[in-house]
Write a protein that holds these residues in place. Structure first.
Motif, PDB file in Angstrom:
ATOM      1  N   LEU A  29      10.193   7.493  11.399  1.00 32.26           N
ATOM      2  CA  LEU A  29       9.243   7.104  10.357  1.00 32.26           C
ATOM      3  C   LEU A  29       8.684   8.333   9.648  1.00 32.26           C
ATOM      4  O   LEU A  29       8.596   8.373   8.425  1.00 32.26           O
ATOM      5  N   TYR A  30       8.317   9.332  10.435  1.00 29.76           N
ATOM      6  CA  TYR A  30       7.767  10.563   9.857  1.00 29.76           C
ATOM      7  C   TYR A  30       8.800  11.265   8.974  1.00 29.76           C
ATOM      8  O   TYR A  30       8.501  11.679   7.854  1.00 29.76           O
ATOM      9  N   ARG A  31      10.038  11.378   9.471  1.00 27.38           N
ATOM     10  CA  ARG A  31      11.099  12.034   8.686  1.00 27.38           C
ATOM     11  C   ARG A  31      11.340  11.291   7.372  1.00 27.38           C
ATOM     12  O   ARG A  31      11.551  11.901   6.330  1.00 27.38           O
ATOM     13  N   THR A  32      11.311   9.967   7.436  1.00 31.71           N
ATOM     14  CA  THR A  32      11.504   9.178   6.222  1.00 31.71           C
ATOM     15  C   THR A  32      10.371   9.430   5.239  1.00 31.71           C
ATOM     16  O   THR A  32      10.611   9.668   4.055  1.00 31.71           O
ATOM     17  N   ALA A  33       9.142   9.393   5.734  1.00 28.75           N
ATOM     18  CA  ALA A  33       7.984   9.631   4.866  1.00 28.75           C
ATOM     19  C   ALA A  33       8.030  11.032   4.274  1.00 28.75           C
ATOM     20  O   ALA A  33       7.788  11.217   3.079  1.00 28.75           O
ATOM     21  N   LEU A  34       8.373  12.009   5.093  1.00 21.71           N
ATOM     22  CA  LEU A  34       8.450  13.389   4.612  1.00 21.71           C
ATOM     23  C   LEU A  34       9.566  13.534   3.578  1.00 21.71           C
ATOM     24  O   LEU A  34       9.424  14.260   2.595  1.00 21.71           O
ATOM     25  N   ALA A  46       1.170   8.171   5.711  1.00 22.22           N
ATOM     26  CA  ALA A  46       2.113   7.068   5.525  1.00 22.22           C
ATOM     27  C   ALA A  46       2.494   6.445   6.864  1.00 22.22           C
ATOM     28  O   ALA A  46       2.612   5.216   6.975  1.00 22.22           O
ATOM     29  N   VAL A  47       2.689   7.279   7.896  1.00 23.67           N
ATOM     30  CA  VAL A  47       3.022   6.752   9.222  1.00 23.67           C
ATOM     31  C   VAL A  47       1.880   5.862   9.719  1.00 23.67           C
ATOM     32  O   VAL A  47       2.119   4.780  10.251  1.00 23.67           O
ATOM     33  N   GLN A  48       0.654   6.307   9.514  1.00 27.33           N
ATOM     34  CA  GLN A  48      -0.490   5.489   9.931  1.00 27.33           C
ATOM     35  C   GLN A  48      -0.532   4.163   9.167  1.00 27.33           C
ATOM     36  O   GLN A  48      -0.732   3.097   9.757  1.00 27.33           O
ATOM     37  N   GLU A  49      -0.346   4.239   7.866  1.00 27.79           N
ATOM     38  CA  GLU A  49      -0.396   3.030   7.040  1.00 27.79           C
ATOM     39  C   GLU A  49       0.717   2.053   7.430  1.00 27.79           C
ATOM     40  O   GLU A  49       0.495   0.850   7.548  1.00 27.79           O
ATOM     41  N   ALA A  67      14.639  -3.761  14.785  1.00 29.53           N
ATOM     42  CA  ALA A  67      13.241  -3.325  14.695  1.00 29.53           C
ATOM     43  C   ALA A  67      13.135  -1.951  14.029  1.00 29.53           C
ATOM     44  O   ALA A  67      12.297  -1.749  13.142  1.00 29.53           O
ATOM     45  N   LYS A  68      13.975  -1.009  14.434  1.00 27.37           N
ATOM     46  CA  LYS A  68      13.912   0.332  13.841  1.00 27.37           C
ATOM     47  C   LYS A  68      14.221   0.274  12.344  1.00 27.37           C
ATOM     48  O   LYS A  68      13.525   0.879  11.526  1.00 27.37           O
ATOM     49  N   THR A  69      15.250  -0.442  11.992  1.00 27.32           N
ATOM     50  CA  THR A  69      15.632  -0.591  10.590  1.00 27.32           C
ATOM     51  C   THR A  69      14.501  -1.244   9.800  1.00 27.32           C
ATOM     52  O   THR A  69      14.195  -0.834   8.683  1.00 27.32           O
ATOM     53  N   TRP A  70      13.869  -2.245  10.395  1.00 24.64           N
ATOM     54  CA  TRP A  70      12.752  -2.943   9.764  1.00 24.64           C
ATOM     55  C   TRP A  70      11.594  -1.978   9.504  1.00 24.64           C
ATOM     56  O   TRP A  70      11.017  -1.953   8.416  1.00 24.64           O
ATOM     57  N   LEU A  71      11.276  -1.160  10.501  1.00 26.42           N
ATOM     58  CA  LEU A  71      10.191  -0.184  10.353  1.00 26.42           C
ATOM     59  C   LEU A  71      10.511   0.848   9.263  1.00 26.42           C
ATOM     60  O   LEU A  71       9.657   1.173   8.433  1.00 26.42           O
ATOM     61  N   ILE A  72      11.742   1.337   9.259  1.00 24.73           N
ATOM     62  CA  ILE A  72      12.144   2.323   8.251  1.00 24.73           C
ATOM     63  C   ILE A  72      12.090   1.697   6.857  1.00 24.73           C
ATOM     64  O   ILE A  72      11.654   2.337   5.898  1.00 24.73           O
ATOM     65  N   ARG A  73      12.484   0.460   6.760  1.00 21.92           N
ATOM     66  CA  ARG A  73      12.442  -0.231   5.469  1.00 21.92           C
ATOM     67  C   ARG A  73      11.001  -0.356   4.955  1.00 21.92           C
ATOM     68  O   ARG A  73      10.727  -0.139   3.775  1.00 21.92           O
ATOM     69  N   ILE A  74      10.082  -0.694   5.856  1.00 17.17           N
ATOM     70  CA  ILE A  74       8.669  -0.764   5.476  1.00 17.17           C
ATOM     71  C   ILE A  74       8.207   0.607   4.975  1.00 17.17           C
ATOM     72  O   ILE A  74       7.518   0.711   3.958  1.00 17.17           O
ATOM     73  N   MET A  75       8.609   1.658   5.694  1.00 16.80           N
ATOM     74  CA  MET A  75       8.210   3.019   5.303  1.00 16.80           C
ATOM     75  C   MET A  75       8.786   3.375   3.934  1.00 16.80           C
ATOM     76  O   MET A  75       8.090   3.924   3.078  1.00 16.80           O
ATOM     77  N   MET A  76      10.044   3.065   3.723  1.00 11.31           N
ATOM     78  CA  MET A  76      10.670   3.392   2.441  1.00 11.31           C
ATOM     79  C   MET A  76       9.970   2.656   1.296  1.00 11.31           C
ATOM     80  O   MET A  76       9.698   3.249   0.250  1.00 11.31           O
ATOM     81  N   HIS A  78       6.876   1.566   1.258  1.00  7.34           N
ATOM     82  CA  HIS A  78       5.536   2.149   1.112  1.00  7.34           C
ATOM     83  C   HIS A  78       5.608   3.463   0.340  1.00  7.34           C
ATOM     84  O   HIS A  78       4.816   3.695  -0.581  1.00  7.34           O
ATOM     85  N   CYS A  79       6.544   4.310   0.700  1.00  4.79           N
ATOM     86  CA  CYS A  79       6.687   5.609   0.017  1.00  4.79           C
ATOM     87  C   CYS A  79       7.061   5.418  -1.454  1.00  4.79           C
ATOM     88  O   CYS A  79       6.546   6.130  -2.323  1.00  4.79           O
ATOM     89  N   ARG A  80       7.939   4.480  -1.728  1.00  4.50           N
ATOM     90  CA  ARG A  80       8.300   4.204  -3.126  1.00  4.50           C
ATOM     91  C   ARG A  80       7.086   3.755  -3.925  1.00  4.50           C
ATOM     92  O   ARG A  80       6.897   4.150  -5.070  1.00  4.50           O
ATOM     93  N   ASP A  81       6.248   2.942  -3.297  1.00  4.59           N
ATOM     94  CA  ASP A  81       5.025   2.506  -3.972  1.00  4.59           C
ATOM     95  C   ASP A  81       4.124   3.699  -4.298  1.00  4.59           C
ATOM     96  O   ASP A  81       3.582   3.797  -5.406  1.00  4.59           O
ATOM     97  N   ILE A  82       3.974   4.589  -3.346  1.00  2.00           N
ATOM     98  CA  ILE A  82       3.149   5.787  -3.559  1.00  2.00           C
ATOM     99  C   ILE A  82       3.719   6.610  -4.706  1.00  2.00           C
ATOM    100  O   ILE A  82       2.995   7.047  -5.606  1.00  2.00           O
ATOM    101  N   LEU A  83       5.024   6.830  -4.682  1.00  2.00           N
ATOM    102  CA  LEU A  83       5.658   7.668  -5.701  1.00  2.00           C
ATOM    103  C   LEU A  83       5.608   7.011  -7.074  1.00  2.00           C
ATOM    104  O   LEU A  83       5.473   7.707  -8.078  1.00  2.00           O
TER     105      LEU A  83
END
Length: 186
Positions: A29-34, A46-49, A67-76, A78-83
Motif C-alpha cells: 500500500l505504501y509503495r503504491t501511494a508513494l 494515504a495509507v491511513q486513509e 484482498a491484497k488486490t482489493w486494497l491496492i485498488r482502493i489505494m490507487m 484514492h491516489c488518483r482522486d488526490i492527484l
C-alpha cells in the motif's frame, strides 16, 4: 494464518484479523501511494486513509483471495482522486522489466514514456510490472476479460518499446552529437 483466512475473518467483523491483513499489506500500500504521490508524508497519510476506507468497506469484499488486490485498488483510486484535485499525475520512479526496453533510460524518460499511455494503460502497466499482479487477477479486479487485458498490455508495452527505440536513436553524447554519429566518427 493465510491471507485468505485473515480476509474471511475480517469480513465477518474480526478487527484483529483486519489489522493483521493491513499489516501484511502495508508495504504494498505504501509503495503504491508513494508511486502515485511522490511524497513520503502524503503516502503515509494515504495509507491511513485507505486503512479507514477498507475497514468501513471490508464487508463488501466478495472474494477473500483478492484482498491484497482489493486494497491496492482502493489505494490507487484514492491516489488518483488526490492527484486529480492537484491537477497533476505522476508515477513512481521505476525501471520496468519489460523485454525489449533498455533499462539505461533515466527516470524522466520512463515517466515521459508512461505519460504517452492512456490512464487505463498506465494503470495496467503499474499493476503488472510494479506489483507483479497476475493477468487473471487484473482482469477480475477491473471486470475486464483476460484477453482484453492481455491485448491492452501488449499494446502498451509495444507503445513503450517504440517510444524508447525512437529515444535511443536520438540520444546525444555529452557534446550534443548523436551517439550513433560519434560511434561512426562523424
Amino acid at each position: 494464518m493465510t491471507e485468505i483466512e485473515l480476509a474471511e475473518k475480517a469480513i465477518r467483523g474480526d478487527d484483529q484479523a483486519f489489522l493483521q491483513l493491513i499489516s501484511e499489506n502495508k508495504e504494498a500500500l505504501y509503495r503504491t501511494a508513494l508511486a502515485y504521490l511522490k511524497n513520503e508524508e502524503d503516502a503515509l497519510d494515504a495509507v491511513q486513509e485507505v486503512t479507514m476506507r477498507a475497514y468501513e468497506k471490508i464487508k463488501t469484499l466478495r472474494m477473500p483471495e483478492y484482498a491484497k488486490t482489493w486494497l491496492i485498488r482502493i489505494m490507487m483510486n484514492h491516489c488518483r482522486d488526490i492527484l486529480q484535485r492537484r491537477k497533476r499525475y505522476v508515477l513512481e520512479e521505476t525501471v520496468f522489466d519489460m523485454e525489449g526496453i533498455s533499462d539505461d533510460f533515466t527516470y524522466l524518460e520512463v515517466e515521459e514514456a508512461l505519460r504517452h499511455l492512456s490512464e487505463n494503460d498506465r494503470q495496467l502497466v503499474h499493476l503488472k510490472y510494479l506489483h507483479d499482479i497476475k493477468i487473471k487477477d487484473i482482469a477480475d479486479m477491473t471486470s475486464t476479460p483476460e484477453g482484453t487485458v492481455k491485448t491492452r498490455l501488449y499494446k502498451a508495452v509495444k507503445s513503450l518499446r517504440l517510444f524508447f527505440e525512437g529515444k535511443e536513436e536520438n540520444r546525444l553524447d555529452g557534446r550534443g552529437k548523436k551517439i550513433e554519429e560519434v560511434e561512426r566518427g562523424n
